[in-house]
Design an enzyme around this catalytic site. Structure first.
Site, short mmCIF file in Angstrom:
data_model
loop_
_atom_site.label_atom_id
_atom_site.label_comp_id
_atom_site.label_asym_id
_atom_site.label_seq_id
_atom_site.Cartn_x
_atom_site.Cartn_y
_atom_site.Cartn_z
N HIS A 73 28.75 35.82 54.81
CA HIS A 73 27.70 36.14 54.27
C HIS A 73 26.47 35.07 54.15
O HIS A 73 27.00 33.74 53.66
CB HIS A 73 27.81 36.44 52.87
CG HIS A 73 28.24 37.91 52.52
ND1 HIS A 73 28.12 38.69 51.47
CD2 HIS A 73 29.04 38.76 53.28
CE1 HIS A 73 28.75 39.74 51.41
NE2 HIS A 73 29.11 39.73 52.84
N TYR A 203 23.77 39.91 42.53
CA TYR A 203 23.93 39.37 41.05
C TYR A 203 22.75 40.02 40.47
O TYR A 203 21.66 39.65 40.36
CB TYR A 203 23.85 37.86 41.10
CG TYR A 203 25.35 37.40 41.56
CD1 TYR A 203 25.37 37.18 42.83
CD2 TYR A 203 26.22 36.86 40.43
CE1 TYR A 203 26.65 36.42 43.62
CE2 TYR A 203 27.39 36.30 41.06
CZ TYR A 203 27.54 36.09 42.57
OH TYR A 203 28.58 35.57 43.03
N PRO A 295 34.10 33.77 36.56
CA PRO A 295 33.92 34.23 38.01
C PRO A 295 32.62 34.35 38.47
O PRO A 295 32.42 34.60 39.76
CB PRO A 295 34.95 35.48 38.09
CG PRO A 295 34.82 35.98 36.90
CD PRO A 295 35.02 34.78 35.72
N LYS A 299 34.21 30.81 41.95
CA LYS A 299 34.82 29.48 42.31
C LYS A 299 36.22 29.21 42.13
O LYS A 299 37.08 28.28 42.49
CB LYS A 299 34.06 28.17 41.34
CG LYS A 299 32.78 28.11 41.63
CD LYS A 299 32.57 27.54 43.08
CE LYS A 299 31.14 27.53 43.67
NZ LYS A 299 31.20 27.62 45.14
N TYR A 389 27.11 27.00 45.56
CA TYR A 389 27.60 28.30 45.93
C TYR A 389 28.45 28.30 47.16
O TYR A 389 29.73 28.73 47.23
CB TYR A 389 26.72 29.47 45.90
CG TYR A 389 27.10 31.02 45.71
CD1 TYR A 389 27.95 31.36 47.06
CD2 TYR A 389 27.45 31.45 44.68
CE1 TYR A 389 28.24 32.57 46.79
CE2 TYR A 389 27.79 32.75 44.53
CZ TYR A 389 28.27 33.33 45.75
OH TYR A 389 28.77 34.51 45.61
P1 FAS Z 1 47.42 32.20 40.14
O1 FAS Z 1 47.37 32.58 38.71
O2 FAS Z 1 46.67 32.89 41.08
O3 FAS Z 1 48.91 32.00 40.56
C1 FAS Z 1 49.63 31.60 39.66
C2 FAS Z 1 51.10 32.28 40.08
O4 FAS Z 1 52.21 31.65 39.33
C3 FAS Z 1 51.16 33.60 39.92
O5 FAS Z 1 51.67 34.23 41.05
C4 FAS Z 1 52.19 33.84 38.79
O6 FAS Z 1 53.00 35.00 38.85
C5 FAS Z 1 53.16 32.54 38.97
N1 FAS Z 1 53.91 32.03 37.81
C6 FAS Z 1 53.28 32.10 36.42
N2 FAS Z 1 53.92 31.58 35.49
C7 FAS Z 1 55.30 31.48 36.17
C8 FAS Z 1 56.44 30.87 35.84
N3 FAS Z 1 56.56 30.47 34.67
N4 FAS Z 1 57.45 30.67 37.08
C9 FAS Z 1 57.03 31.06 38.26
N5 FAS Z 1 55.89 31.49 38.66
C10 FAS Z 1 55.17 31.90 37.64
N6 FAS Z 1 38.29 33.88 40.87
C11 FAS Z 1 37.12 34.22 41.76
O7 FAS Z 1 36.86 33.27 42.17
N7 FAS Z 1 36.48 35.35 41.70
C12 FAS Z 1 36.88 36.38 40.84
O8 FAS Z 1 36.35 37.64 40.98
C13 FAS Z 1 38.11 36.27 40.22
N8 FAS Z 1 38.57 37.32 39.54
C14 FAS Z 1 39.75 37.09 38.73
C15 FAS Z 1 40.45 38.26 37.96
C16 FAS Z 1 41.68 37.90 37.22
C17 FAS Z 1 42.21 39.06 36.38
C18 FAS Z 1 42.27 36.64 37.10
C19 FAS Z 1 43.24 36.40 35.99
C20 FAS Z 1 41.54 35.51 37.89
C21 FAS Z 1 40.42 36.05 38.67
N9 FAS Z 1 39.79 34.95 39.54
C22 FAS Z 1 38.81 34.99 40.03
C23 FAS Z 1 40.31 33.61 39.26
C24 FAS Z 1 41.47 33.46 40.40
O9 FAS Z 1 41.19 34.02 41.62
C25 FAS Z 1 42.01 32.23 40.42
O10 FAS Z 1 41.07 31.15 40.26
C26 FAS Z 1 43.24 31.99 41.29
O11 FAS Z 1 44.21 32.89 41.23
C27 FAS Z 1 43.70 30.64 41.01
O12 FAS Z 1 44.62 30.47 41.85
P2 FAS Z 1 46.13 29.67 41.38
O13 FAS Z 1 46.10 28.58 40.73
O14 FAS Z 1 47.33 29.62 42.21
O15 FAS Z 1 46.74 30.61 40.10
C1 PHB Z 2 34.34 39.39 44.24
O1 PHB Z 2 34.01 39.89 45.44
O2 PHB Z 2 35.31 39.75 43.60
C2 PHB Z 2 33.41 38.28 43.67
C3 PHB Z 2 32.44 37.82 44.52
C4 PHB Z 2 31.50 37.09 43.61
C5 PHB Z 2 31.96 36.61 42.40
C6 PHB Z 2 33.12 36.99 41.75
C7 PHB Z 2 33.94 37.92 42.40
O3 PHB Z 2 31.25 35.69 41.86
#
Ligand code: FAS
Ligand code: PHB
Length: 396
Positions: A73, A203, A295, A299, A389
């Site tokens: 993109h 957006y 989000p 980032k 971005y």
């Molecule tokens: P993660 O949370 O991905 O991974 C942590 C891992 O640790 C998980 O697999 C969990 O099961 C495991 N864990 C937890 N406790 C544990 C324990 N006690 N023992 C062993 N394992 C354990 N970011 C964006 O940029 N765009 C988005 O649209 C976006 N949407 C999101 C939607 C949701 C519902 C959530 C919760 C987050 C979203 N995020 C988004 C942010 C997301 O992408 C995070 O920044 C990203 O997953 C971060 O990665 P980790 O730090 O690896 O954490």
């Molecule tokens: C997504 O595609 O999930 C997405 C893209 C941009 C954002 C957040 C989520 O800022």
């Protein structure tokens, strides 16, 4: 008893990228994950990879599918007052762009790479506990998928266990400082089998609230609408979601939104959060265990990967030279990028969301329109959005 160099708690993007980068430098690690492989590979979350993240994954040898299936993109649209204005990334950032590629695809690629290299990942680990982080032989204990007790003795523990994990709480309360801002809204997100409305993300700042029109492929859309933080998903049947998405896209140049089968629906709370320091003794926090961004700036996952890039390089230097200088500075190094990313994510969120859609237009609403007008009419302002971005330069 399992002896390794680095025990990693969590197999999300942070834990998996760290394990892979350490492997490339000949450093052993063991990953302990509480969920199943299927669960972590199907968890729908982030979608946008910064330019630096794409380069890192390619250079680390795990970018093949990303290169063939990811969608490049070259900009985004900011939509307000019924019109879209484009932010052109290459023109404003000397040629940089982003790639849309679901977080779950990154996770699949990394698990595949780790298992192919005979890396150790314990899925469905229960009762995970970490001890001894203030000594030089920390341990991680857990029950494996068969219920057997396991103990890992290591040199370092990486807390990559996300916002709700256990590792952050291991830092003594008198040492840990947290900073938080909770927003008065959430995102209702759907994954749907329908072509994206546009070849780039839109957006939208609408009087009824924010809307985001993203993609996962040419046939899969990722769509979000701002909703109340206490929203009940049961009150949002698919038809109502599609209607609201169409309303927030309305205007003279509105693209056509064609509903399709909804594959996933969920509500994500919106918060900014930072824990300092990101290390204590032999424990290092990385990713969501240390920080959360709304989000809006796309980032979360990128910042997690930036953290573990710093940590992998610091640990590699320690094992190669015995110098602990880089690991001693890990938290300080990461927090510079963390806080600049928190700022950008807060700024994008503040500019694009209606803090009180039900109230009359007030001073803050007028400021928002001025901010959007400035960002889409001033090259200097547009450059600040674009360079954040696509991703600020990674730590040298
Ligand atoms: P993660 O949370 O991905 O991974 C942590 C891992 O640790 C998980 O697999 C969990 O099961 C495991 N864990 C937890 N406790 C544990 C324990 N006690 N023992 C062993 N394992 C354990 N970011 C964006 O940029 N765009 C988005 O649209 C976006 N949407 C999101 C939607 C949701 C519902 C959530 C919760 C987050 C979203 N995020 C988004 C942010 C997301 O992408 C995070 O920044 C990203 O997953 C971060 O990665 P980790 O730090 O690896 O954490
Ligand atoms: C997504 O595609 O999930 C997405 C893209 C941009 C954002 C957040 C989520 O800022």
């Amino acid at each position: 008893m399992i002896r390794t160099q680095v025990a990693i708690v969590g197999a999300g993007p942070a834990g998996l990228v760290l394990s892979h980068l350490l492997h490339l430098d000949g450093i052993e690690s063991v990953v302990v994950e509480s969920r199943s492989r299927a669960y972590v590979e199907e968890r729908v979350r982030a979608g946008v990879l910064e330019s630096g993240t794409v380069d890192l994954l390619r250079e680390a040898g795990v970018g093949e599918r990303l290169s063939s299936e990811g969608l490049v993109h070259h900009g985004i649209a900011l939509r307000f007052n019924g019109r879209s204005k484009r932010i052109d990334f290459p023109e404003l950032t000397d040629g940089k762009s982003v790639v849309v590629y679901g977080q779950q695809e990154v996770v699949k690629d990394l698990i595949e790479a780790r298992l192919h290299a005979r890396g150790a990942i314990f899925f469905e680990a229960q009762d995970v506990a970490v001890s001894g982080i203030d000594g030089d032989r920390p341990t991680v204990t857990f029950r494996d998928v068969e219920g057997r007790h396991e103990e890992i003795v290591c040199d370092f523990v990486a807390g990559c266990d996300g916002f709700h994990g256990i590792c952050r709480s291991l830092i003594p309360a008198h040492v840990l400082r947290t900073f938080e801002r909770v927003y008065p809204f959430s995102w209702l997100g759907i994954l749907a089998r329908t072509a994206p409305v546009s070849h780039e993300l839109i957006y939208a700042n609408h009087e009824r609230g924010f809307g985001l029109y993203s993609a996962r492929s040419e046939t899969i859309s990722r769509l979000y609408i701002q909703c109340r933080p206490d929203e009940d998903l049961a009150e949002w049947p698919d038809e109502r979601v599609w209607d609201e998405l169409r309303i927030r896209l309305e205007g003279e140049d509105a693209p056509d939104l064609v509903p399709g089968p909804v594959l996933q629906k969920g509500i994500t709370p919106m918060r900014s959060f930072v824990a300092e320091p990101m290390q204590y003794g032999r424990l290092f926090l990385a990713g969501d265990s240390a920080h959360i961004v709304p989000p809006t700036g796309a980032k979360g996952m990128n910042l997690a990967i930036a953290d573990v890039r710093v940590l992998a390089r610091a640990l590699t230097r320690y094992y190669a030279t015995g110098s602990s200088e880089s690991i001693d500075r890990y938290s300080q190094t990461c927090l510079r990028r963390v806080w600049k990313t928190e700022r950008f994510s807060w700024w994008m969120t503040s500019m694009l969301h209606r803090y009180d859609p039900s109230s009359d237009v007030d001073f803050d609403d007028r400021l928002q329109m001025a901010e959007l007008d400035y960002v889409t009419s001033s090259r200097a302002a547009a450059r600040t959005l674009a360079e954040n971005y696509v991703g600020l330069p990674l730590e040298a």
